[in-house]
Motif scaffolding. Structure first.
Motif, PDB file in Angstrom:
ATOM      1  N   GLY A   1       0.998  -0.740  -0.258  1.00  0.00           N
ATOM      2  CA  GLY A   1      -0.087  -0.077   0.860  1.00  0.00           C
ATOM      3  C   GLY A   1       0.691   0.936  -0.003  1.00  0.00           C
ATOM      4  O   GLY A   1       2.175   0.764   0.567  1.00  0.00           O
ATOM      5  N   ALA A   2       0.239   2.452  -0.409  1.00  0.00           N
ATOM      6  CA  ALA A   2       0.831   3.345  -0.080  1.00  0.00           C
ATOM      7  C   ALA A   2       0.203   5.015   0.231  1.00  0.00           C
ATOM      8  O   ALA A   2       0.557   6.279  -0.234  1.00  0.00           O
TER       9      ALA A   2
ATOM     10  N   TYR B   1      -1.593   9.873  -2.603  1.00  0.00           N
ATOM     11  CA  TYR B   1      -1.786  10.966  -2.409  1.00  0.00           C
ATOM     12  C   TYR B   1      -0.775  11.219  -0.594  1.00  0.00           C
ATOM     13  O   TYR B   1      -0.712  11.971  -0.450  1.00  0.00           O
ATOM     14  N   ALA B   2       0.129  10.254  -0.386  1.00  0.00           N
ATOM     15  CA  ALA B   2       1.641  10.675   0.489  1.00  0.00           C
ATOM     16  C   ALA B   2       2.538  10.184  -0.051  1.00  0.00           C
ATOM     17  O   ALA B   2       3.747  10.197   0.308  1.00  0.00           O
ATOM     18  N   LYS B   3       2.395  10.814  -1.115  1.00  0.00           N
ATOM     19  CA  LYS B   3       3.491  10.857  -2.062  1.00  0.00           C
ATOM     20  C   LYS B   3       4.655  12.058  -1.513  1.00  0.00           C
ATOM     21  O   LYS B   3       6.645  11.377  -1.329  1.00  0.00           O
ATOM     22  N   ALA B   4       4.557  12.743  -1.052  1.00  0.00           N
ATOM     23  CA  ALA B   4       5.957  13.156  -0.028  1.00  0.00           C
ATOM     24  C   ALA B   4       5.983  12.583   1.005  1.00  0.00           C
ATOM     25  O   ALA B   4       7.605  12.771   1.563  1.00  0.00           O
ATOM     26  N   GLU B   5       5.070  12.190   1.595  1.00  0.00           N
ATOM     27  CA  GLU B   5       6.101  11.592   2.715  1.00  0.00           C
ATOM     28  C   GLU B   5       6.326   9.868   2.410  1.00  0.00           C
ATOM     29  O   GLU B   5       7.929   9.963   3.266  1.00  0.00           O
ATOM     30  N   ILE B   6       6.229   9.689   1.633  1.00  0.00           N
ATOM     31  CA  ILE B   6       7.055   8.059   0.959  1.00  0.00           C
ATOM     32  C   ILE B   6       8.454   8.541   0.340  1.00  0.00           C
ATOM     33  O   ILE B   6       9.442   8.152   1.000  1.00  0.00           O
TER      34      ILE B   6
ATOM     35  N   ILE C   1      11.893   7.355   1.811  1.00  0.00           N
ATOM     36  CA  ILE C   1      12.731   6.459   0.337  1.00  0.00           C
ATOM     37  C   ILE C   1      14.363   7.104   0.550  1.00  0.00           C
ATOM     38  O   ILE C   1      15.659   7.202   0.942  1.00  0.00           O
ATOM     39  N   ALA C   2      14.445   8.646   1.177  1.00  0.00           N
ATOM     40  CA  ALA C   2      15.587   9.467   1.005  1.00  0.00           C
ATOM     41  C   ALA C   2      16.300   8.542   2.810  1.00  0.00           C
ATOM     42  O   ALA C   2      17.387   9.116   3.061  1.00  0.00           O
ATOM     43  N   GLU C   3      15.300   8.069   3.430  1.00  0.00           N
ATOM     44  CA  GLU C   3      15.890   7.533   4.760  1.00  0.00           C
ATOM     45  C   GLU C   3      15.890   6.285   4.314  1.00  0.00           C
ATOM     46  O   GLU C   3      16.872   5.664   5.503  1.00  0.00           O
ATOM     47  N   GLY C   4      16.066   5.771   3.675  1.00  0.00           N
ATOM     48  CA  GLY C   4      16.080   3.920   3.582  1.00  0.00           C
ATOM     49  C   GLY C   4      15.367   2.825   2.855  1.00  0.00           C
ATOM     50  O   GLY C   4      15.325   2.087   2.934  1.00  0.00           O
TER      51      GLY C   4
END
Length: 348
Positions: free
Chosen positions: A173-174, A205-210, A214-217
């Protein structure tokens, strides 16, 4: 966290409103109506107010302290809370029912109040229907987050929480719930976290948080959907099928791949949980004319801000309805019961 703010309560009005559900929508409605001078009673099966904000959203995102301050502010306005109390009509068993010590029928509330707001939220996870879903180590995200939050705020022992330390957590899920699982997974020591989504990141709709995750690994895999959970005595992996978007719809392809996993959490949505099992019929106005209104996730799952705005909007509609219908009792209890029965049978 303030659910409603007013400088002072207006003079007392001769109406009582019952609210079923102490989540954001119900609390916002309670605040508005209390400020306007109405007697307001809020019923909730949980041990304190806040709904999924208090018992499902990670402590790192919304601390319980902030929620409690908001509930205390409503109590100071005169809102009367009845916790550990579940309102029933034909309610199935739901997440959180273990906390209910008292049960009251919706028919009884209809006889005691001039109007009711049903704001019971969406406490039922949408189930993933694939082979192997019952293997140990597979969780629906809502129940997993609820358990973790209950442990963090002292209601559960940590022994009840899955051990994620050093494990590979696969999140299906995303949405924001999937993001919350990934976030808790990192805090609980998961060695690797992989999120898998049937569409592209841009569709979330949560792409900013995702992107932050991703930047955190955290690894993010697009265009894949689960077809089977693998394992013998416990989960060992997930078989996915590649997907493509055709005419806006997700289409499964014949290309498959496997991701090893120690723990799997699927976040594919929640279902509304109302004391009236069927609330959608030809016209919700039928129930509104009987003094029954709906607000928040029990209508359609949405975000916290929208639920709060809708709670206030419904409270304003109730006030207009009460003043227009005063004195109340246009629909006696027996008539209200028949209207509910018509909704349940689909006749309305």
């Amino acid at each position: 966290m303030r659910f409603y703010i007013c400088e002072k309560r207006e003079e007392v009005k001769p109406f009582k409103i019952g609210i079923i559900g102490a989540g954001p929508a119900g609390l916002a409605a309670a605040g508005y109506l209390a400020c306007r001078g109405y007697e307001v009673h809020v019923y909730d099966k949980m041990p304190e107010g806040g709904g999924m904000v208090a018992f499902g959203i990670p402590e790192a995102r919304i601390p319980i302290r902030a929620v409690r301050e908001g509930v205390e502010a409503l109590e100071q306005l005169g809102v009367q809370f009845h916790f550990r109390t579940k309102v029933v009509y034909d309610s199935p068993k739901e997440l959180g029912d273990e906390w209910a010590e008292h049960f009251v029928s919706i028919e009884k509330l209809l006889s005691e109040f001039d109007a009711l707001i049903i704001a019971t939220g969406a406490w039922k996870p949408r189930k993933l229907k694939v082979p192997g879903i019952g293997l140990p180590g597979v969780y629906d995200a809502l129940s997993l987050l609820h358990s973790i939050k209950m442990a963090r705020i002292g209601y559960y022992s940590w022994e009840r929480i899955p051990d994620l330390k050093g494990k590979h957590l696969v999140v299906i899920g995303a949405g924001y719930t999937a993001v919350d699982v990934a976030m808790e997974g990192r805090l609980l020591g998961a060695e690797k976290i992989t999120m898998v989504y049937r569409r592209s990141l841009e569709h979330s709709y949560a792409k900013a948080e995702i992107r932050k995750l991703i930047a955190e690994g955290v690894e993010f895999i697009e265009h894949a959907t689960p077809v089977r959970i693998l394992g013998e005595e416990k989960v060992e992996g997930v078989e996915f099928a590649k997907t493509k978007i055709v005419g806006g719809n997700v289409v499964t392809t014949d290309e498959h791949f496997v991701i090893d996993a120690d723990v799997v959490a699927y976040a594919i949505g929640q279902l509304p949980t109302s004391p009236i099992k069927e609330i959608v019929c030809a016209s919700e106005k039928v129930l509104e004319e009987a003094g029954i209104f709906f607000a928040g996730d029990v209508v359609t799952p949405r975000n916290i801000g929208t639920a709060i705005r809708e709670g206030r909007a419904v409270a304003e509609r109730i006030e207009e309805w009460l003043l227009r219908k005063a004195p109340r009792r246009v629909f006696p209890v027996a008539m209200t019961g028949r209207l509910i029965a018509e909704v349940l049978s689909g006749k309305c």
